[in-house]
Structure formats: structure tokens, C-alpha cells
Design a protein around this motif. Structure first.
Motif, PDB file in Angstrom:
ATOM      1  N   ASP A 179       0.809  -1.219   0.000  1.00 17.26           N
ATOM      2  CA  ASP A 179       0.000   0.000   0.000  1.00 17.26           C
ATOM      3  C   ASP A 179       0.841   1.267   0.000  1.00 17.26           C
ATOM      4  O   ASP A 179       0.317   2.357  -0.236  1.00 17.26           O
ATOM      5  CB  ASP A 179      -0.925   0.009   1.227  1.00 17.26           C
ATOM      6  N   CYS A 180       2.118   1.151   0.317  1.00 17.63           N
ATOM      7  CA  CYS A 180       3.014   2.324   0.369  1.00 17.63           C
ATOM      8  C   CYS A 180       4.345   1.951  -0.273  1.00 17.63           C
ATOM      9  O   CYS A 180       5.229   1.414   0.404  1.00 17.63           O
ATOM     10  CB  CYS A 180       3.230   2.782   1.809  1.00 17.63           C
ATOM     11  N   ILE A 181       4.476   2.211  -1.573  1.00 23.79           N
ATOM     12  CA  ILE A 181       5.676   1.814  -2.309  1.00 23.79           C
ATOM     13  C   ILE A 181       6.450   3.079  -2.678  1.00 23.79           C
ATOM     14  O   ILE A 181       6.253   3.646  -3.749  1.00 23.79           O
ATOM     15  CB  ILE A 181       5.314   1.010  -3.573  1.00 23.79           C
ATOM     16  N   ASP A 182       7.290   3.535  -1.788  1.00 21.15           N
ATOM     17  CA  ASP A 182       8.064   4.753  -2.026  1.00 21.15           C
ATOM     18  C   ASP A 182       9.446   4.582  -1.407  1.00 21.15           C
ATOM     19  O   ASP A 182       9.675   4.941  -0.253  1.00 21.15           O
ATOM     20  CB  ASP A 182       7.344   5.971  -1.441  1.00 21.15           C
ATOM     21  N   HIS A 183      10.372   4.038  -2.180  1.00 23.17           N
ATOM     22  CA  HIS A 183      11.710   3.788  -1.659  1.00 23.17           C
ATOM     23  C   HIS A 183      12.465   5.093  -1.364  1.00 23.17           C
ATOM     24  O   HIS A 183      13.334   5.125  -0.494  1.00 23.17           O
ATOM     25  CB  HIS A 183      12.511   2.930  -2.649  1.00 23.17           C
ATOM     26  N   THR A 184      12.103   6.156  -2.070  1.00 22.67           N
ATOM     27  CA  THR A 184      12.762   7.446  -1.809  1.00 22.67           C
ATOM     28  C   THR A 184      12.456   7.919  -0.397  1.00 22.67           C
ATOM     29  O   THR A 184      13.344   8.370   0.336  1.00 22.67           O
ATOM     30  CB  THR A 184      12.296   8.510  -2.825  1.00 22.67           C
ATOM     31  N   GLN A 185      11.191   7.812   0.010  1.00 23.94           N
ATOM     32  CA  GLN A 185      10.822   8.214   1.365  1.00 23.94           C
ATOM     33  C   GLN A 185      11.487   7.300   2.405  1.00 23.94           C
ATOM     34  O   GLN A 185      11.915   7.762   3.468  1.00 23.94           O
ATOM     35  CB  GLN A 185       9.311   8.186   1.569  1.00 23.94           C
ATOM     36  N   GLU A 186      11.589   6.007   2.087  1.00 25.70           N
ATOM     37  CA  GLU A 186      12.228   5.095   3.039  1.00 25.70           C
ATOM     38  C   GLU A 186      13.699   5.462   3.225  1.00 25.70           C
ATOM     39  O   GLU A 186      14.233   5.386   4.330  1.00 25.70           O
ATOM     40  CB  GLU A 186      12.088   3.642   2.570  1.00 25.70           C
ATOM     41  N   MET A 187      14.361   5.891   2.153  1.00 26.12           N
ATOM     42  CA  MET A 187      15.755   6.301   2.284  1.00 26.12           C
ATOM     43  C   MET A 187      15.868   7.595   3.089  1.00 26.12           C
ATOM     44  O   MET A 187      16.838   7.786   3.835  1.00 26.12           O
ATOM     45  CB  MET A 187      16.400   6.459   0.913  1.00 26.12           C
ATOM     46  N   GLN A 188      14.879   8.461   2.994  1.00 28.64           N
ATOM     47  CA  GLN A 188      14.863   9.657   3.842  1.00 28.64           C
ATOM     48  C   GLN A 188      14.753   9.264   5.312  1.00 28.64           C
ATOM     49  O   GLN A 188      15.385   9.874   6.186  1.00 28.64           O
ATOM     50  CB  GLN A 188      13.695  10.566   3.447  1.00 28.64           C
ATOM     51  N   LYS A 189      13.961   8.244   5.581  1.00 24.35           N
ATOM     52  CA  LYS A 189      13.838   7.740   6.956  1.00 24.35           C
ATOM     53  C   LYS A 189      15.181   7.181   7.437  1.00 24.35           C
ATOM     54  O   LYS A 189      15.574   7.369   8.598  1.00 24.35           O
ATOM     55  CB  LYS A 189      12.768   6.655   7.037  1.00 24.35           C
ATOM     56  N   VAL A 190      15.880   6.491   6.549  1.00 27.09           N
ATOM     57  CA  VAL A 190      17.190   5.942   6.886  1.00 27.09           C
ATOM     58  C   VAL A 190      18.141   7.064   7.303  1.00 27.09           C
ATOM     59  O   VAL A 190      18.810   6.990   8.346  1.00 27.09           O
ATOM     60  CB  VAL A 190      17.786   5.168   5.681  1.00 27.09           C
ATOM     61  N   LYS A 191      18.196   8.109   6.484  1.00 28.87           N
ATOM     62  CA  LYS A 191      19.108   9.217   6.768  1.00 28.87           C
ATOM     63  C   LYS A 191      18.745   9.906   8.075  1.00 28.87           C
ATOM     64  O   LYS A 191      19.622  10.266   8.870  1.00 28.87           O
ATOM     65  CB  LYS A 191      19.089  10.203   5.600  1.00 28.87           C
ATOM     66  N   MET A 192      17.445  10.085   8.326  1.00 29.63           N
ATOM     67  CA  MET A 192      17.009  10.686   9.579  1.00 29.63           C
ATOM     68  C   MET A 192      17.410   9.818  10.763  1.00 29.63           C
ATOM     69  O   MET A 192      17.913  10.309  11.783  1.00 29.63           O
ATOM     70  CB  MET A 192      15.487  10.876   9.589  1.00 29.63           C
ATOM     71  N   ALA A 193      17.193   8.509  10.650  1.00 31.74           N
ATOM     72  CA  ALA A 193      17.506   7.588  11.741  1.00 31.74           C
ATOM     73  C   ALA A 193      18.985   7.639  12.102  1.00 31.74           C
ATOM     74  O   ALA A 193      19.357   7.676  13.282  1.00 31.74           O
ATOM     75  CB  ALA A 193      17.104   6.164  11.362  1.00 31.74           C
ATOM     76  N   ILE A 194      19.828   7.674  11.087  1.00 32.00           N
ATOM     77  CA  ILE A 194      21.274   7.723  11.329  1.00 32.00           C
ATOM     78  C   ILE A 194      21.666   9.069  11.939  1.00 32.00           C
ATOM     79  O   ILE A 194      22.453   9.135  12.890  1.00 32.00           O
ATOM     80  CB  ILE A 194      22.037   7.432  10.030  1.00 32.00           C
ATOM     81  N   ASP A 195      21.081  10.151  11.430  1.00 31.69           N
ATOM     82  CA  ASP A 195      21.380  11.476  11.977  1.00 31.69           C
ATOM     83  C   ASP A 195      20.964  11.587  13.441  1.00 31.69           C
ATOM     84  O   ASP A 195      21.613  12.295  14.229  1.00 31.69           O
ATOM     85  CB  ASP A 195      20.671  12.564  11.161  1.00 31.69           C
ATOM     86  N   LEU A 196      19.885  10.892  13.819  1.00 32.66           N
ATOM     87  CA  LEU A 196      19.390  10.945  15.197  1.00 32.66           C
ATOM     88  C   LEU A 196      20.074   9.927  16.107  1.00 32.66           C
ATOM     89  O   LEU A 196      19.752   9.835  17.286  1.00 32.66           O
ATOM     90  CB  LEU A 196      17.874  10.737  15.219  1.00 32.66           C
ATOM     91  N   GLY A 197      21.001   9.162  15.559  1.00 29.91           N
ATOM     92  CA  GLY A 197      21.811   8.277  16.383  1.00 29.91           C
ATOM     93  C   GLY A 197      21.313   6.861  16.560  1.00 29.91           C
ATOM     94  O   GLY A 197      21.777   6.146  17.460  1.00 29.91           O
ATOM     95  N   ALA A 198      20.395   6.406  15.717  1.00 36.61           N
ATOM     96  CA  ALA A 198      19.964   5.004  15.800  1.00 36.61           C
ATOM     97  C   ALA A 198      21.129   4.092  15.435  1.00 36.61           C
ATOM     98  O   ALA A 198      21.853   4.352  14.472  1.00 36.61           O
ATOM     99  CB  ALA A 198      18.786   4.757  14.865  1.00 36.61           C
ATOM    100  N   GLU A 199      21.302   3.034  16.200  1.00 34.79           N
ATOM    101  CA  GLU A 199      22.425   2.124  15.952  1.00 34.79           C
ATOM    102  C   GLU A 199      22.101   1.026  14.950  1.00 34.79           C
ATOM    103  O   GLU A 199      23.014   0.358  14.457  1.00 34.79           O
ATOM    104  CB  GLU A 199      22.881   1.484  17.268  1.00 34.79           C
ATOM    105  N   ALA A 200      20.813   0.807  14.675  1.00 35.70           N
ATOM    106  CA  ALA A 200      20.434  -0.277  13.762  1.00 35.70           C
ATOM    107  C   ALA A 200      19.193   0.103  12.976  1.00 35.70           C
ATOM    108  O   ALA A 200      18.348   0.869  13.455  1.00 35.70           O
ATOM    109  CB  ALA A 200      20.183  -1.565  14.541  1.00 35.70           C
ATOM    110  N   ILE A 201      19.098  -0.443  11.779  1.00 36.36           N
ATOM    111  CA  ILE A 201      17.936  -0.241  10.918  1.00 36.36           C
ATOM    112  C   ILE A 201      17.525  -1.597  10.373  1.00 36.36           C
ATOM    113  O   ILE A 201      18.360  -2.340   9.846  1.00 36.36           O
ATOM    114  CB  ILE A 201      18.262   0.711   9.753  1.00 36.36           C
ATOM    115  N   MET A 202      16.248  -1.921  10.504  1.00 39.72           N
ATOM    116  CA  MET A 202      15.731  -3.158   9.922  1.00 39.72           C
ATOM    117  C   MET A 202      14.875  -2.826   8.712  1.00 39.72           C
ATOM    118  O   MET A 202      13.931  -2.035   8.806  1.00 39.72           O
ATOM    119  CB  MET A 202      14.913  -3.954  10.941  1.00 39.72           C
TER     120      MET A 202
END
Length: 433
Positions: free
Chosen positions: A75-98
Motif C-alpha cells: 500500500d506504500c511503495i516509495d523507496h525514496t521516502q524510506e531512504m529519507q527515513k534511513v538518513k534521519m535515523a542515522i542522523d538521530l543516532g539510531a544504531e540499527a535499521i531493519m
């Protein structure tokens, strides 16, 4: 001296480059870290093909780490937005991404993710199997499942959730329990459905040794999934959950015998008064392996606010021994999270992890809080913003209703307790008019 995995190296007395990085980050003895990796008490998920990784340790005596779930759905196929989430997660200090993508050919996005991310990358191969293989669930063979695991390992995935504990014996316990919410694990429900439709044993349990061979080849840490985790506080600590946990303890030892690092996943929904006992039980039954929890979510009535219900449970769980927290967003139970949801979930989870580290006595955990308290005493707003876990939000709140002078905020004004006390201690007169 050669080695395939961090655990094999540790057993041979070798301090790897990854161990050195983790020890420096944690201000931890390299020798003690090596020994705890050898015993399985600490895992350093570090696939040999994940070249951009900045290694992290998960387990006994280390800072509590957090994981961010993301990925596309039908229902939500947007890899560009998912990569934005990845960059945000890393910037905020998350140690892991699933990457929990469960629609279409996900390998292109996953390769981009692994190439970019310094954070550990995890997956659940079961989610990817149907799209990757383009087969109906009942037609997928055990060999097919292993092919997906090997494909993820070759790409560079650092840890994988494998639902190997839900065997026929555990299923029988589940069926007798008559749960209110049945099976709420997505991967667990798929394995359960496959077993019921084919009449076969769980392929991840039956071919567990073959899976360990693959994981060892690339030093992939196995995260033993809790397919029968409770999905409501009514179902927590029941026979299904505990029977699976017993199996996970046996699977932990089998993995260690093959030098494969292990994490064990824990309960989803649970009343607060049961959390401490569950943490102790898991550590006992799984021989002190690092414990990875989702929540626990401590009440079922707050959709839209489950980042809060989860943070409450996470803080309690981590203070009693959990090592790794899976974030929960306000969108939990409702929809795929957007960027705002992801941020709220990360911040809530980081607060819970840090609060637990203070309670656990992790070295230097309190120093951050002490620096903030000292800045508050001195009413140094810029320093407070720089120390805040979300300095941008703190600044926006402060500036949205600016005070008449910079010695207070708009809540107390000149009646600010810090301002009053500072003036009195300096021998100055306190005036309000």
C-alpha cells in the motif's frame, strides 16, 4: 590466525578491529569485551560484506542500543521516502535499521541501504520470501527459504530475524492457550500458516543447522524471533510464549557451538508488573544472550500514542536487562509510519534507552544529564539546546513564546526559581516589578 565470525575470533583470543571500535565507543576494556563476545553475552553484528558499517556492541555492560524499522508495503511503495527515513535515523543516532519491506523485488533498495548505512542492518527473510520467489506461501519449499537467507547474507545484512522457535510442540502449546489476540508476529503468522497448510515442521527449525552454516560464512548474527510474543497484555507470559522461549534457549546454544552470534527477541505487549520477571526469565533460559525487545507495550488502549506506551515498557525492560530496543512509532497498529512518526519513535526510544542506562549504572551515562542540569542552573540556553536529545524542538518551543529577558522562559518569567536562587546566592536583590 584466521576466523569467520566475531565469536570465533573471541574464542581464539583475538581482539578484532570491530572489537577495538566498540571498546573505544563504550570506554570498555578490549579484553573484557572479547571475553563477553566469546561467552555470547555480547554480540557485534558485523557482516563481512557491510563495508560502510561502524560496528556496535549489544549486550552485557554496554549502552542500550535502538533499532528503527522501515520498508515498503503493497500500500506504500516509495523507496525514496524510506531512504529519507534511513538518513534521519542515522542522523538521530539510531544504531540499527531493519528493512522490513514486504512487497516486490526489494534487493535494490536493500543494497542501497547497506552501501549507505553506518548503522547495523537487519532483515526478516520470511517477509521477503514471497516477493523474492514469486510463489504462493504453501508452494515455497524449505530450500527456497534458505535461498532467501543466503541472498540477504551475501548482500551484507548484519543480523536476521529467524523464527526458528515456533516448532510443532510450541504450536500445540499455543493452540491450547486460547489467546485473545492469537499470533501477532507477521513472520510468525506466516510460518504458522505454512506449517498448517503443508503439515510440515517449521523449516527454520528443521534446517536450523543449514541456516547456521550460511550465517557463519558471512558472520551474520541470528536474532531468534519470538513468533508467539504476546499481542495484548491479556496474553503475556502464557504457555505459548514460554514454550517458544525454552526452544530459543536451546537454539541459542546450538548457534554458539557453530560460532554464530545470537540475539533473542522478546515480548511485545505486557503489563508493567510482569516485565522485570520476564527479563530475568529470558536471560536465565537463554544463557545471558543479548535480549532484543519490541516495547513491551504496557497498555492496549492508546493507538496513536504507542511510542509512549512502548517507551514506558522499554525503559523498564532495559533497566532490568534488555540490551536492544526496537522503536515503536505513533503509527503502530494503524499505518506505515511517515517521517514525523519515525522521528517521534526514535526520540521516545532513545529517551527510554538512556533512562535505563542511568539505572543500570552504565559508565558516564549520568554525565550528559549532569551537564544539562548545570546549564539549567546557569540558564545557558544555547548549551541546553546543544545538549538536548532533540535540540531543534527545544529551541522551537523556547522561541515560540519568547521571554522578556534571557534569564528565564515564558512559563515563570522573573519568578524563575533558577534566576531567584542565583541572584540570592550572588548577594543580589530579587525584584519583580
Amino acid at each position: 590466525m584466521s576466523y569467520k565470525t566475531q565469536m570465533e575470533a573471541a574464542k581464539k583470543g583475538i581482539i578484532t578491529e570491530e572489537m577495538k571500535v566498540v571498546a573505544k565507543k563504550e570506554q570498555f576494556s578490549e579484553e573484557k569485551l572479547r571475553d563477553l563476545v566469546a561467552y555470547g553475552r555480547i554480540a557485534i553484528p558485523a557482516n563481512s560484506n557491510h563495508k560502510s558499517l561502524s560496528p556496535e556492541g549489544i549486550g552485557e555492560g554496554l549502552r542500550t542500543k535502538i533499532n528503527v524499522n522501515l520498508g515498503v508495503s503493497g500500500d506504500c511503495i516509495d523507496h525514496t521516502q524510506e531512504m529519507q527515513k534511513v538518513k534521519m535515523a542515522i542522523d538521530l543516532g539510531a544504531e540499527a535499521i531493519m528493512d522490513l519491506s514486504n512487497y516486490g523485488k526489494t534487493n535494490t533498495f536493500r543494497q542501497q541501504l547497506i552501501s549507505y548505512s553506518k548503522a547495523m542492518i537487519g532483515t526478516v527473510p520470511m517477509y521477503d520470501a514471497i516477493g523474492y520467489l514469486e510463489k504462493d506461501l504453501a508452494k515455497i519449499s524449505a530450500t527456497d527459504f534458505l535461498k532467501v537467507i543466503e541472498a540477504h547474507a551475501k548482500q551484507g545484512v548484519d543480523f536476521m530475524t529467524i523464527h526458528a522457535g515456533i516448532n510443532k510442540k510450541a504450536v500445540e502449546s499455543f493452540k491450547r492457550t486460547n489467546r485473545l489476540t492469537n499470533i501477532v508476529s507477521r513472520g510468525g503468522s506466516l510460518i504458522f500458516a505454512w506449517m498448517e497448510m503443508t503439515g510440515n515442521e517449521n523449516p527454520f527449525y528443521e534446517y536450523y543447522d543449514d541456516i547456521l552454516v550460511i550465517l557463519r560464512q558471512y558472520d551474520v548474527t541470528i536474532s531468534l524471533g519470538d513468533a508467539l510474543r504476546p499481542g495484548s497484555i491479556n496474553d503475556s507470559t502464557d504457555a505459548g510464549q514460554i514454550s517458544e522461549l525454552i526452544e530459543l534457549g536451546s537454539l541459542t546454544k546450538r548457534a554458539w557451538e557453530r560460532d554464530v552470534q545470537v540475539m533473542v527477541e522478546g515480548p511485545g505487549h505486557m503489563a508493567m508488573n510482569e516485565i522485570a520477571a520476564n527479563m530475568a526469565l529470558q536471560k536465565r533460559l537463554c544463557y545471558g544472550a543479548p535480549f532484543y525487545v519490541l516495547g513491551p507495550i504496557v497498555t492496549d488502549i492508546a493507538p496513536g500514542y504507542d511510542h509512549i506506551t512502548s517507551a514506558i515498557g522499554s525503559a523498564i525492560a532495559a533497566s532490568h536487562g534488555a540490551d536492544f530496543l526496537c522503536y515503536v512509532t505513533p503509527a503502530e497498529h494503524l499505518r506505515l509510519p511517515d517521517l514525523g512518526d519515525v522521528k517521534e519513535g526514535i526520540i521516545a526510544s532513545k529517551i527510554a534507552a538512556h533512562a535505563a542506562d542511568i539505572a543500570k549504572g552504565i559508565p558516564n551515562a549520568r554525565e550528559w544529564d549532569n551537564k544539562m542540569s548545570d546549564a539549567r542552573r546557569r540558564i545557558d540556553w544555547e548549551e541546553m539546546f546543544s545538549l538536548a536529545i532533540d535540540g531543534k524542538k527545544a529551541r522551537e518551543y523556547f522561541e515560540s513564546t519568547p521571554p522578556s529577558d534571557d534569564e528565564s522562559c515564558s512559563m515563570c518569567g522573573k519568578m524563575c526559581a533558577m534566576r531567584t536562587t542565583n541572584k540570592v546566592l550572588k548577594g543580589e536583590k530579587v525584584e519583580f516589578l
